[in-house]
Scaffold this active site. Structure first.
Site, mmCIF file in Angstrom:
data_model
loop_
_atom_site.group_PDB
_atom_site.id
_atom_site.type_symbol
_atom_site.label_atom_id
_atom_site.label_comp_id
_atom_site.label_asym_id
_atom_site.label_seq_id
_atom_site.Cartn_x
_atom_site.Cartn_y
_atom_site.Cartn_z
ATOM 1 N N ARG A 199 -1.240 3.433 13.648
ATOM 2 C CA ARG A 199 -0.182 2.973 14.531
ATOM 3 C C ARG A 199 -0.690 2.951 15.973
ATOM 4 N NH1 ARG A 199 1.380 1.989 10.186
ATOM 5 N NH2 ARG A 199 3.188 2.840 9.065
ATOM 6 N N LYS A 205 3.918 -7.830 11.377
ATOM 7 C CA LYS A 205 3.247 -7.988 10.087
ATOM 8 C C LYS A 205 3.545 -9.334 9.440
ATOM 9 C CE LYS A 205 2.312 -5.653 5.713
ATOM 10 N NZ LYS A 205 2.422 -4.371 4.970
ATOM 11 N N ARG A 257 0.828 -1.201 0.000
ATOM 12 C CA ARG A 257 0.000 0.000 0.000
ATOM 13 C C ARG A 257 0.867 1.258 0.000
ATOM 14 N NH1 ARG A 257 -2.515 2.451 4.617
ATOM 15 N NH2 ARG A 257 -4.324 3.697 4.043
#
Length: 303
Positions: free
Chosen positions: A296, A149, A80
């Protein structure tokens, strides 16, 4: 271009490639019918399939079934907001799915979140044991494992009409090599503030030492097949409860970052029926649409 060479991890010679026979045996009834092309190397599987679907007639039914393109190495892979996706052949599962959904452009709201739900369900179907519960979702398009992630989603629209849209769904899942990947990304992010860097990378092998591309591909496609059918019919609404149940940051203070600057802060309260983030701020509840923003945890050092 040269074909990618076997990783120097000491894995068996055939361990880093996709076993076609095993994959077909693991596919569910419908995923078995999806055309799947596996290539050694390409610039971007998303770009490849975008070119394919742009040439289709612009109407519902232009693509009988989704098509899949897998690459062991992407030289121009991206995530992204144009971020580069780093991966070594055999360590990451990199593929794209192209499909024509019978929905106009505005009917695609929440598609990346629905795909995220499918990925969580697919990955949790692997023999992860108690670690399966640590696979969660980060708005709008990341899959996390223990807060780091694990997978990312990039959706692009090739064309759209009043009753159909052609989309390409790019998915990258870190299967092995977590330490090497974290070291590489960490070096590239040296000096970058924590709130801009985002989650550190991890890999499926942390929970499943025998993790491999074949089983991961089958698990993800088997979950994507019914999810895309349901989204085509009902949109994001039926996925909302499941997404909120997998929300990694539920009830935690978060910040929204745009171009490196904090633009909002509050407690993450899930998503609404169209996939917008619900944020409880000092001035009340706000809804945040996906766009050029990043989410975040406030505890990551955001000022």
């Amino acid at each position: 271009m040269n074909a990618p060479t076997k990783p120097s991890s000491g894995a068996p010679a055939d361990d880093w490639r996709i076993d076609r026979a095993r994959a077909v045996a693991l596919f569910g009834t419908h995923a078995q019918d999806w055309p799947i092309e596996i290539v050694e190397e390409t610039g971007s599987t998303n770009a490849d399939l975008m070119a394919t679907v742009k040439a289709l007639p612009r109407k519902a039914g232009a693509l009988v079934r989704p098509i899949v393109r897998v690459a062991y190495l992407q030289t121009a892979g991206r995530g992204r907001r144009g971020r580069t996706w780093y991966a070594e052949p055999g360590n990451a599962l990199l593929f794209s799915v192209a499909c024509v959904l019978p929905r106009p452009l505005e009917g695609l709201a929440g598609l990346s979140l629905a795909v995220g739900v499918a990925l969580v369900d697919g990955l949790r179907s692997l023999p992860l044991g108690p670690a399966a519960g640590q696979i969660a979702l980060k708005w709008p398009n990341d899959v996390l494992f223990e807060g780091d992630k694990l997978a990312g989603i990039l959706i692009e629209t090739a064309w759209s009409t009043d009753d159909a849209s052609a989309v390409v769904i790019g998915i990258g899942t870190n299967v092995k090599g977590a330490d090497a990947l974290a070291a590489k990304v960490g070096a590239l992010n040296a000096g970058v503030p924590a709130q801009v860097r985002g989650a550190a990378p991890t890999a499926l092998s942390r929970a499943l030492p025998t993790a491999n591309l074949t089983d991961t591909l089958a698990a993800e496609l088997n979950a994507l097949e019914p999810a895309l059918q349901r989204f085509a019919t009902d949109g994001f609404a039926p996925f909302r409860q499941r997404w909120n149940g997998c929300h990694a940051y539920a009830g935690r203070e978060v910040v929204l970052i745009e171009q490196g600057k904090e633009i909002a802060r509050g407690v993450a309260a899930g998503v609404d029926e169209s996939g917008q983030l619900l944020l409880d701020t000092a001035s009340g509840r706000e809804t945040i649409a996906t766009g050029d923003v990043s989410l975040r945890l406030a505890s990551d050092g955001a000022a």
